[in-house]
Scaffold this motif. Structure first.
Motif, mmCIF file in Angstrom:
data_model
loop_
_atom_site.group_PDB
_atom_site.id
_atom_site.type_symbol
_atom_site.label_atom_id
_atom_site.label_comp_id
_atom_site.label_asym_id
_atom_site.label_seq_id
_atom_site.Cartn_x
_atom_site.Cartn_y
_atom_site.Cartn_z
ATOM 1 N N SER A 1 -42.167 -45.699 40.604
ATOM 2 C CA SER A 1 -42.941 -44.688 41.331
ATOM 3 C C SER A 1 -44.165 -44.365 40.483
ATOM 4 C CB SER A 1 -42.089 -43.428 41.576
ATOM 5 O OG SER A 1 -42.685 -42.594 42.527
ATOM 6 N N LEU A 2 -45.305 -44.949 40.869
ATOM 7 C CA LEU A 2 -46.510 -44.915 40.041
ATOM 8 C C LEU A 2 -47.658 -44.149 40.683
ATOM 9 C CD1 LEU A 2 -46.367 -48.698 39.089
ATOM 10 C CD2 LEU A 2 -45.791 -46.792 37.572
ATOM 11 N N GLY A 3 -47.423 -43.571 41.861
ATOM 12 C CA GLY A 3 -48.510 -42.944 42.605
ATOM 13 C C GLY A 3 -49.160 -41.772 41.903
ATOM 14 N N ASP A 4 -48.366 -40.971 41.208
ATOM 15 C CA ASP A 4 -48.884 -39.795 40.524
ATOM 16 C C ASP A 4 -48.598 -39.924 39.028
ATOM 17 O OD1 ASP A 4 -49.661 -37.346 39.579
ATOM 18 O OD2 ASP A 4 -48.260 -36.159 40.784
ATOM 19 N N PRO A 5 -49.589 -40.309 38.224
ATOM 20 C CA PRO A 5 -49.351 -40.510 36.788
ATOM 21 C C PRO A 5 -48.805 -39.265 36.083
ATOM 22 C CG PRO A 5 -51.480 -41.409 37.443
ATOM 23 C CD PRO A 5 -50.974 -40.618 38.609
ATOM 24 N N LYS A 6 -49.095 -38.081 36.613
ATOM 25 C CA LYS A 6 -48.653 -36.840 35.946
ATOM 26 C C LYS A 6 -47.134 -36.693 35.996
ATOM 27 C CE LYS A 6 -51.109 -33.966 38.388
ATOM 28 N NZ LYS A 6 -51.823 -34.909 39.277
ATOM 29 N N THR A 7 -46.507 -37.235 37.019
ATOM 30 C CA THR A 7 -45.055 -37.095 37.139
ATOM 31 C C THR A 7 -44.328 -38.429 37.011
ATOM 32 O OG1 THR A 7 -45.150 -37.301 39.562
ATOM 33 C CG2 THR A 7 -45.293 -35.074 38.631
ATOM 34 N N ALA A 8 -45.066 -39.505 36.773
ATOM 35 C CA ALA A 8 -44.444 -40.827 36.652
ATOM 36 C C ALA A 8 -43.604 -40.910 35.389
ATOM 37 C CB ALA A 8 -45.518 -41.918 36.640
ATOM 38 N N VAL A 9 -42.469 -41.574 35.495
ATOM 39 C CA VAL A 9 -41.598 -41.768 34.324
ATOM 40 C C VAL A 9 -41.550 -43.243 33.931
ATOM 41 C CG1 VAL A 9 -40.200 -39.748 34.837
ATOM 42 C CG2 VAL A 9 -39.528 -41.974 35.771
ATOM 43 N N VAL A 10 -42.347 -44.071 34.635
ATOM 44 C CA VAL A 10 -42.477 -45.491 34.318
ATOM 45 C C VAL A 10 -43.961 -45.843 34.300
ATOM 46 C CG1 VAL A 10 -40.242 -46.209 35.223
ATOM 47 C CG2 VAL A 10 -42.201 -46.047 36.768
ATOM 48 N N THR A 11 -44.294 -46.997 33.747
ATOM 49 C CA THR A 11 -45.695 -47.435 33.675
ATOM 50 C C THR A 11 -45.811 -48.867 34.189
ATOM 51 O OG1 THR A 11 -45.344 -48.154 31.386
ATOM 52 C CG2 THR A 11 -46.223 -45.927 31.721
ATOM 53 N N VAL A 12 -47.026 -49.260 34.508
ATOM 54 C CA VAL A 12 -47.266 -50.589 35.074
ATOM 55 C C VAL A 12 -46.819 -51.690 34.124
ATOM 56 C CG1 VAL A 12 -49.064 -52.191 35.828
ATOM 57 C CG2 VAL A 12 -49.151 -49.809 36.555
#
Length: 349
Positions: free
Chosen positions: A176-187
């Motif tokens: 789940s990458l849509g919102d970087p502020k709440t993302a817990v994973v990265t590309v």
């Protein structure tokens, strides 16, 4: 009761002997049994003729507006391929104020199943729990053979942990990458985890925006595993199907390894309920291109909509399928056949 007293029902003013009273009661019970048997036969006849017979006319469901049942009759083994469980027994390592639904346990979700008629389900670990998948694994154990899961992990996850998740019913990894502020994973975590997912026969699932799909088109194209895109891939509005992301998704679908979740109509429409017209156009375009790659999901308990009033009407969201796909055979594919192929549910007879 002595002879000569009134006997019978509450509105009966007939004078009877004890013998007459006993005979009256016996006849009354026979009539009542006959009536019950007749009603049962009517219900059975309706069921075998394809008429929908519901055990309840209305169902109040937490995190869902309205109580009326869905008008669209779900086929046997219909799957809800996208929902979340929030269980207060498990702490949220990544709490998102305003995006953390209450009353969203397995027991609460079963009420939604009664309302819309689905029986199979895919539980997706929400961002609130970061990489702690215990809430999903626990839900899968409660829901049994009719449930599968999608987990959130980091590349540091061990093979033993992945094996344990697989045995619990997990069949995919979500990014789940849509919102970087709440993302817990990265590309940068995607490619190494996609290889491990492929080795398990899993897929990788993305909750990303249309512009991100365009930016990561090369990455998505070279992944070795199957790909699932949440909420119709969020093609940027107002362009929708004319946005470049839609063309990228079409190319991915044509490669034969990408699936689209027909979910989150409210993400894909500025007009909104009840018709969600922009979402309808996107869904219909995907269905025209590749009905064999479409699955449906409720997105209950609608975490992104918690601050809005009213909350989405889940019966209405399910009924949208009748508009998006008027053909019953295609809807059966979306709700039954495709989920069996993607998630490994038992094949329907």
């Amino acid at each position: 009761m002595s002879a000569g007293q009134y006997a019978g029902g509450p509105s009966d003013n007939i004078l009877r002997t004890p013998h007459q009273t006993a005979r009256y009661r016996e006849d009354h019970m026979i009539e009542r049994r006959t009536l019950i048997k007749g009603a049962s036969m009517v219900a059975m006849a309706a069921a075998t003729s394809g008429v929908s017979v519901r055990s309840s006319e209305a169902q109040q469901v937490p995190n869902s507006f309205g109580t009326e049942p869905a008008k669209l009759k779900a086929p046997a083994n219909a799957s809800d391929c996208h929902m979340h469980i929030y269980d207060p027994r498990f702490a949220e390592p990544n709490p998102r104020p305003g995006l953390n639904p209450k009353n969203a346990t397995v027991q609460d979700y079963r009420l939604l199943q009664k309302r819309i008629g689905t029986t199979r389900v895919v539980v997706v670990t929400p961002r609130n729990y970061a990489t702690d998948n215990r809430v999903t694994v626990d839900a899968l154990s409660q829901l049994g053979a009719n449930a599968r899961g999608v987990a959130v992990v980091h590349p540091t996850v061990t093979d033993a942990e992945l094996k344990s998740l697989n045995e619990a019913g997990v069949r995919g990894i979500r990014f789940s990458l849509g919102d970087p502020k709440t993302a817990v994973v990265t590309v940068d975590m995607v490619e190494p985890l996609a290889k491990r997912a492929a080795d398990l026969g899993w897929h990788v699932q993305f909750n990303i925006e249309g512009d991100q799909i365009v930016a990561q088109a090369d990455l998505l194209t070279r992944l070795p595993s199957q790909i699932v895109l949440d909420h119709m891939g969020h093609p940027t509005l107002p362009a929708g199907t004319e946005h470049e992301s839609f063309a990228v998704m079409r190319r991915l679908i044509d490669k034969g390894r990408t699936w689209i979740k027909l979910s989150g109509a409210y993400f894909n429409s500025t007009v909104g309920a009840p018709a969600y017209p922009e979402a309808a156009k996107i869904a219909q375009a995907f269905l025209k291109a590749a009905p064999e790659r479409m699955v449906w999901g409720s997105d209950w308990p609608h975490p992104s909509e918690q601050s809005k009033s009213p909350l989405p009407n889940d019966a209405l969201l399910f009924d949208l399928l009748a508009t998006w796909s008027p053909d019953e055979a295609t809807r059966h594919r979306i709700l039954v056949t495709n989920p069996e192929a993607l998630y490994g549910f038992a094949k329907s007879a």
